[in-house]
Design a protein around this motif. Structure first.
Motif, PDB file in Angstrom:
ATOM      1  N   LYS A  36       0.843  -1.194   0.000  1.00 61.92           N
ATOM      2  CA  LYS A  36       0.000   0.000   0.000  1.00 61.92           C
ATOM      3  C   LYS A  36       0.882   1.249   0.000  1.00 61.92           C
ATOM      4  O   LYS A  36       2.040   1.207   0.428  1.00 61.92           O
ATOM      5  N   PRO A  37       0.354   2.383  -0.471  1.00 63.36           N
ATOM      6  CA  PRO A  37       1.121   3.642  -0.418  1.00 63.36           C
ATOM      7  C   PRO A  37       1.518   3.965   1.020  1.00 63.36           C
ATOM      8  O   PRO A  37       0.790   3.641   1.959  1.00 63.36           O
ATOM      9  N   MET A  38       2.692   4.601   1.182  1.00 62.60           N
ATOM     10  CA  MET A  38       3.193   4.901   2.516  1.00 62.60           C
ATOM     11  C   MET A  38       3.418   6.400   2.692  1.00 62.60           C
ATOM     12  O   MET A  38       3.818   7.101   1.758  1.00 62.60           O
ATOM     13  N   VAL A  39       3.171   6.873   3.913  1.00 62.56           N
ATOM     14  CA  VAL A  39       3.423   8.264   4.302  1.00 62.56           C
ATOM     15  C   VAL A  39       4.400   8.244   5.463  1.00 62.56           C
ATOM     16  O   VAL A  39       4.166   7.562   6.468  1.00 62.56           O
ATOM     17  N   MET A  40       5.507   8.998   5.338  1.00 62.43           N
ATOM     18  CA  MET A  40       6.504   9.049   6.410  1.00 62.43           C
ATOM     19  C   MET A  40       6.426  10.390   7.133  1.00 62.43           C
ATOM     20  O   MET A  40       6.336  11.444   6.509  1.00 62.43           O
ATOM     21  N   LEU A  41       6.483  10.329   8.461  1.00 63.28           N
ATOM     22  CA  LEU A  41       6.450  11.518   9.309  1.00 63.28           C
ATOM     23  C   LEU A  41       7.839  11.750   9.882  1.00 63.28           C
ATOM     24  O   LEU A  41       8.398  10.874  10.546  1.00 63.28           O
ATOM     25  N   LEU A  42       8.388  12.929   9.635  1.00 59.00           N
ATOM     26  CA  LEU A  42       9.736  13.278  10.099  1.00 59.00           C
ATOM     27  C   LEU A  42       9.682  14.600  10.854  1.00 59.00           C
ATOM     28  O   LEU A  42       9.091  15.570  10.359  1.00 59.00           O
ATOM     29  N   GLY A  43      10.298  14.646  12.036  1.00 62.52           N
ATOM     30  CA  GLY A  43      10.302  15.903  12.776  1.00 62.52           C
ATOM     31  C   GLY A  43      11.372  15.924  13.835  1.00 62.52           C
ATOM     32  O   GLY A  43      11.922  14.885  14.215  1.00 62.52           O
ATOM     33  N   GLU A  81      -6.559   0.775   5.358  1.00 63.13           N
ATOM     34  CA  GLU A  81      -6.783  -0.163   4.257  1.00 63.13           C
ATOM     35  C   GLU A  81      -6.226   0.392   2.945  1.00 63.13           C
ATOM     36  O   GLU A  81      -6.056  -0.343   1.981  1.00 63.13           O
ATOM     37  N   HIS A  82      -5.946   1.689   2.930  1.00 63.93           N
ATOM     38  CA  HIS A  82      -5.448   2.336   1.713  1.00 63.93           C
ATOM     39  C   HIS A  82      -4.049   2.931   1.874  1.00 63.93           C
ATOM     40  O   HIS A  82      -3.327   3.108   0.897  1.00 63.93           O
ATOM     41  N   LYS A  91      -5.864  11.908   0.903  1.00 63.79           N
ATOM     42  CA  LYS A  91      -6.859  11.099   0.196  1.00 63.79           C
ATOM     43  C   LYS A  91      -6.445  10.827  -1.245  1.00 63.79           C
ATOM     44  O   LYS A  91      -6.852   9.830  -1.843  1.00 63.79           O
ATOM     45  N   ASP A  92      -5.653  11.730  -1.829  1.00 63.73           N
ATOM     46  CA  ASP A  92      -5.211  11.566  -3.220  1.00 63.73           C
ATOM     47  C   ASP A  92      -4.067  10.568  -3.362  1.00 63.73           C
ATOM     48  O   ASP A  92      -3.720  10.173  -4.480  1.00 63.73           O
ATOM     49  N   ILE A  93      -3.456  10.176  -2.233  1.00 65.74           N
ATOM     50  CA  ILE A  93      -2.267   9.321  -2.298  1.00 65.74           C
ATOM     51  C   ILE A  93      -2.530   8.006  -3.018  1.00 65.74           C
ATOM     52  O   ILE A  93      -1.760   7.621  -3.910  1.00 65.74           O
ATOM     53  N   PRO A  94      -3.609   7.255  -2.674  1.00 65.91           N
ATOM     54  CA  PRO A  94      -3.827   5.985  -3.392  1.00 65.91           C
ATOM     55  C   PRO A  94      -3.976   6.173  -4.899  1.00 65.91           C
ATOM     56  O   PRO A  94      -3.476   5.358  -5.680  1.00 65.91           O
ATOM     57  N   LYS A  95      -4.646   7.244  -5.312  1.00 68.14           N
ATOM     58  CA  LYS A  95      -4.827   7.494  -6.744  1.00 68.14           C
ATOM     59  C   LYS A  95      -3.494   7.781  -7.420  1.00 68.14           C
ATOM     60  O   LYS A  95      -3.239   7.364  -8.549  1.00 68.14           O
ATOM     61  N   LYS A  96      -2.626   8.506  -6.706  1.00 67.77           N
ATOM     62  CA  LYS A  96      -1.327   8.869  -7.283  1.00 67.77           C
ATOM     63  C   LYS A  96      -0.288   7.762  -7.124  1.00 67.77           C
ATOM     64  O   LYS A  96       0.790   7.832  -7.725  1.00 67.77           O
ATOM     65  N   ALA A  97      -0.599   6.754  -6.290  1.00 66.68           N
ATOM     66  CA  ALA A  97       0.391   5.721  -5.979  1.00 66.68           C
ATOM     67  C   ALA A  97       0.817   4.945  -7.215  1.00 66.68           C
ATOM     68  O   ALA A  97       1.987   4.587  -7.364  1.00 66.68           O
ATOM     69  N   CYS A  98      -0.123   4.685  -8.118  1.00 64.95           N
ATOM     70  CA  CYS A  98       0.200   3.931  -9.332  1.00 64.95           C
ATOM     71  C   CYS A  98       1.202   4.715 -10.185  1.00 64.95           C
ATOM     72  O   CYS A  98       2.199   4.163 -10.654  1.00 64.95           O
ATOM     73  N   ASP A  99       0.937   6.011 -10.352  1.00 64.87           N
ATOM     74  CA  ASP A  99       1.859   6.860 -11.114  1.00 64.87           C
ATOM     75  C   ASP A  99       3.212   6.934 -10.420  1.00 64.87           C
ATOM     76  O   ASP A  99       4.264   6.921 -11.073  1.00 64.87           O
TER      77      ASP A  99
END
Length: 505
Positions: free
Chosen positions: A176-183, A245-246, A385-393
């Protein structure tokens, strides 16, 4: 009622047993997932047209994962059976008034009592026959096939996986697409120094890093290269949640400042964040208005994100704790600090607000601040919310970037091999090449007309190269390079032409 639950609850036990046998035969890797290649082989036994089978796959692949589990396989078989009876295959077919309980399994040219000799020949994983690219059923499936047949051989030949990035597995394509949090670290001492991957799961549980890294269905096997010291600081947290799930989240430990960054890390923190950055679809840099200084470690981490600039977003959190005038000054100071580190002409997107479940402090921010913060929060949620749609690209983009990096690596390795003498002075020549590696990179760039920005980090390459005997490397193999060039010029464009982004419907 959902299609998958309706279909399973309506399957008689004797039919389910037949489907289980068929699924076991069709699943050539025995990993509980039916890939497009396996599906083409098995579904072709139904006698349906290729167009009908494409429609069957599109409907059965409920979660757009590029493979079928047993549940989705049963749905596919039911659709095949209905198609054989003359019904048009549509998405609402199984949720219509069809009597699924009395729906018999489809007629296949080879029955469920497959003879061992036939099944072994048909489903053997040792078969050397290559399935044509035209038989794939999704973009993800196509990228897997291209990687195995055209890119991976080049990686293995020139040891790309030792120098740059581990070889890719199915889980790297299916993840699944991943989001990383850095701080920066702003919490009270003591604090935990852990990377935590937050994923979807049937119940709440934590999985230790050593276990996560060896699980074939998770895309984290490459982290084993950072050693036990890191894996002891890594874990996976699973829980049931619709968002998970996404999207998968990667929570990193706070970036340290001063002496702590040299004494508390027992592993390559910058290397780990760089590894995750390559896998992630979005990177959120988190800042607090009361702590904007960028430590040496944070500078190294941000610098390691170069090449992933388009993934980076900045979040200025707790903005309701300062007034409007202070917020303007803080915003300007933040942009100035980041500009010195990132060195990019583009202005980073900064989300300003108070990103938690508490109401905005209007006593500080005022009505104007509240309206601004709510709009910023909506924008950030829209971006997520746009991440799954952009994940394929993004996956295609990362694949192409990897292919170019592999080509350049092959040129470098083969160039170094060519510079080695045939008989005397090999040790001295190797040391000279390692010492003057930057100049050798320049020669490769000029010879093959390559962009200098695509070359690997010289110091890292030199460090890894020191452990190898250059004379043992392979000379340039033009046919392998040509195969990758053809993949970039023809195969990938054809793949995009034949299959749309699954989230574009």
């Amino acid at each position: 009622m959902e299609i998958d639950s309706m279909s399973l609850s309506s399957v008689p036990k004797e039919h389910e047993k037949i489907y289980q046998e068929w699924f076991s035969y069709a699943d050539s890797d025995s990993d509980g997932r039916l890939t497009g290649t396996d599906a083409i082989k098995f579904f072709g036994l139904s006698g349906l047209s290729r167009q009908d089978l494409k429609q069957v796959w599109a409907i059965a692949d409920l979660k757009r994962q590029g493979y079928l589990g047993f549940t989705e396989f049963i749905i596919a078989m039911q659709l095949v059976s209905l198609a054989q009876s003359g019904q048009a295959i549509t998405r609402d077919l199984l949720s219509s008034d069809v009597d699924l309980e009395n729906l018999k399994p489809p007629n296949m040219e080879v029955s469920s009592q497959l003879q061992p000799s036939i099944s072994a020949n048909w489903f053997s994983t040792k078969s050397t026959k290559k399935v044509p690219l035209s038989s794939v059923t999704s973009i993800t499936d196509g990228l897997k096939r291209l990687y195995i047949e055209k890119l991976k051989p080049l990686e293995v030949t020139y040891r790309f996986n030792d120098f740059v990035s581990p070889a890719l597995g199915n889980s790297d394509f299916d993840a699944k697409p991943m989001v990383m949090l850095l701080g920066a670290h702003i919490g009270p001492e003591p604090t935990t120094d852990r990377f935590v991957v937050v994923m979807s799961g049937p119940d709440e549980r934590s999985i230790p890093g050593n276990t996560v890294a060896v699980q074939a269905d998770m895309p984290f096997s490459g982290l084993t290269s950072f050693g036990t010291s890191f894996l002891s600081k890594f874990e996976c947290s699973q829980m049931p949640h619709p968002l998970l799930e996404h999207i998968t989240f990667v929570d990193t430990p706070g970036v340290l400042s001063g002496e702590k960054q040299r004494t508390q890390r027992q592993y390559d923190f910058t290397g780990v964040t760089s590894w995750f950055a390559a896998k992630c679809d979005l990177i959120l840099l988190l800042f607090d208005p009361h702590k904007l200084d960028v430590s040496d470690e944070f500078k190294r981490v941000i610098s390691s994100l170069r090449g992933h600039d388009d993934k980076i977003r900045v979040v200025l959190n707790k903005s309701d704790q300062i007034d409007t005038q202070q917020l303007m000054r803080v915003y300007g100071a933040l942009m100035w600090s980041l500009g010195k580190v990132l060195n990019t002409p583009e202005v980073m997107r900064v989300y300003i607000g108070s990103f938690n479940d508490k109401p905005v402090n209007e006593a500080v921010g005022g009505p104007l601040g509240k309206e601004l913060f709510e709009k910023e929060q909506d924008d950030l949620l829209s971006d997520l919310k746009d991440i799954p749609k952009k994940a394929c690209d993004r996956r295609i983009n990362e694949f192409v970037k990897r292919a170019r990096a592999v080509k350049i690596h092959a040129y470098i390795i083969s160039h170094l091999k060519k510079e080695m003498p045939s008989m005397i002075g090999k040790a001295k020549t190797q040391q000279r090449l390692i010492n003057n590696l930057e100049a050798e990179f320049g020669k490769v760039q000029k010879e093959f007309h390559l962009p200098p920005g695509d070359f690997p980090n010289v110091e890292h390459f030199r460090e890894v190269l020191g452990g190898y005997n250059i004379d043992k490397f392979e000379r340039l193999k033009p046919k392998m390079i040509q195969a990758v060039d053809d993949m970039l010029a023809y195969d990938i464009p054809n793949l995009l032409k034949n299959f749309k982004n699954p989230y574009d419907c």
